[in-house]
Scaffold this active site. Structure first.
Site, short mmCIF file in Angstrom:
data_model
loop_
_atom_site.label_atom_id
_atom_site.label_comp_id
_atom_site.label_asym_id
_atom_site.label_seq_id
_atom_site.Cartn_x
_atom_site.Cartn_y
_atom_site.Cartn_z
N ASN A 133 -19.80 -11.81 -33.88
CA ASN A 133 -20.63 -12.07 -32.70
C ASN A 133 -20.41 -13.52 -32.22
O ASN A 133 -21.27 -14.38 -32.36
CB ASN A 133 -22.11 -11.81 -33.01
CG ASN A 133 -22.96 -11.76 -31.76
OD1 ASN A 133 -22.54 -12.18 -30.69
ND2 ASN A 133 -24.16 -11.23 -31.89
N TYR A 174 -25.90 -20.43 -30.83
CA TYR A 174 -26.62 -21.10 -31.91
C TYR A 174 -26.06 -22.50 -32.15
O TYR A 174 -26.82 -23.45 -32.34
CB TYR A 174 -26.57 -20.27 -33.19
CG TYR A 174 -27.21 -18.91 -33.05
CD1 TYR A 174 -28.38 -18.72 -32.33
CD2 TYR A 174 -26.63 -17.78 -33.64
CE1 TYR A 174 -28.97 -17.46 -32.19
CE2 TYR A 174 -27.21 -16.53 -33.52
CZ TYR A 174 -28.37 -16.37 -32.79
OH TYR A 174 -28.94 -15.13 -32.67
N ILE A 200 -33.35 -11.13 -32.75
CA ILE A 200 -33.52 -11.59 -31.37
C ILE A 200 -32.60 -10.76 -30.50
O ILE A 200 -31.48 -10.44 -30.90
CB ILE A 200 -33.22 -13.11 -31.23
CG1 ILE A 200 -33.57 -13.61 -29.83
CG2 ILE A 200 -31.79 -13.43 -31.62
CD1 ILE A 200 -33.55 -15.13 -29.69
N GLU A 238 -29.11 -15.44 -39.75
CA GLU A 238 -27.83 -14.82 -40.05
C GLU A 238 -27.30 -14.23 -38.76
O GLU A 238 -28.06 -13.74 -37.93
CB GLU A 238 -27.96 -13.70 -41.09
CG GLU A 238 -28.25 -14.16 -42.49
CD GLU A 238 -29.74 -14.32 -42.77
OE1 GLU A 238 -30.08 -14.94 -43.79
OE2 GLU A 238 -30.57 -13.84 -41.97
#
Length: 149
Positions: free
Chosen positions: A108, A115, A69, A103
């Site tokens: 990050n 998330y 993404i 993953e």
């Protein structure tokens, strides 16, 4: 400026490739994007006719695995990544999916925070999962139960 989420087509790959190249330390090659388009579910986020983001998702029975993404750099920090993933999870791919996996690089922190805000939890650490300019990097395996089906 209306944002539209739609199924990716081969005509989108040049714009998707350009976003991919500036979004990841070890971006997918064009061949990888082409193969993913053929073998997985792929969507683009479009604004005024231009692709500004995309996502590749692998469906296996009742599972969805977010493979990739990204958003164009000029469109980051505006909630569009959240909107893209939320639409995929809550509207587009909601039928029959009970759990989502992904993953993410341990470095990050922005993505990890996104998330977590969408209900993802850390399951495990995948050592040396990613290649990159600095060498190997670990990944967090995360999952989110949808509670639907």
């Amino acid at each position: 400026m209306k944002n539209t989420l739609r199924i990716m087509t081969p005509d989108d790959l040049a714009q998707v490739f350009a976003i991919e190249q500036v979004s990841h330390p070890s971006p997918w090659p064009m061949k990888g994007l082409q193969e993913s388009l053929q073998n997985h579910v792929a969507y683009v986020l479009e604004q005024d006719g231009a692709v500004i983001g995309f996502a590749f998702v692998q469906r296996i029975l009742d599972e969805a695995h977010l493979l990739d993404i990204a958003l164009a750099p000029s469109h980051r920090g505006k909630g569009l990544g959240r909107e893209l993933l939320r639409q995929l999870m809550d509207e587009v791919l909601v039928s029959g999916v009970t759990i989502w996996f992904l993953e993410v690089r341990v470095s990050n922190v922005t993505a990890i925070s996104l998330y977590q805000s969408l209900g993802y939890n850390e399951l495990s650490l995948r050592r040396n999962y990613y290649d990159g300019p600095e060498g190997k990097e670990d990944a967090l395996l995360m999952a989110c139960s949808t509670g639907m089906g």
